[in-house]
Design a protein around this motif. Structure first.
Motif: not given
Length: 108
Positions: A75-101
């Protein structure tokens, strides 16, 4: 600034590769192993969960680890998986919004 973004990109890329290997290969095998060892689950439920894990592989293992197992580590591995995906999605979004172009190259 571009150096920091390049380093963040490398770290996220390596993390994604590790996640793909772990959750794409090892995690479903662990779920099937746990399912096989479990004495709390009926044979009919085992067949359903095994079919889900084999048929949907990682997603089937996630379904089993959320609803089927009592093992805390799975169960912990499952929750860590989802947490990592959310964090990575937020970082990708931040980078895309602030540094695109911007032209970000590696090595910086």
């Amino acid at each position: 600034n571009n150096e920091i973004i390049s380093i963040i990109g490398i770290i996220i890329g390596l993390t994604l590769i590790i996640e793909l290997v772990f959750y794409g290969i090892i995690f479903p095998v662990l779920a099937l192993s746990d399912l096989n060892k479990s004495s709390e689950i009926s044979k009919a439920s085992k067949v359903v969960y095994a079919t889900l894990v084999v048929g949907l592989w990682t997603f089937g293992a996630l379904i089993y680890s959320i609803f089927g197992t009592k093992q805390k580590n799975l169960k912990i591995m499952t929750y860590v998986f989802f947490l990592l995906l959310v964090i990575q999605a937020l970082v990708f979004y931040y980078i895309y919004k602030n540094f695109s172009g911007q032209n970000i190259t590696f090595p910086p």
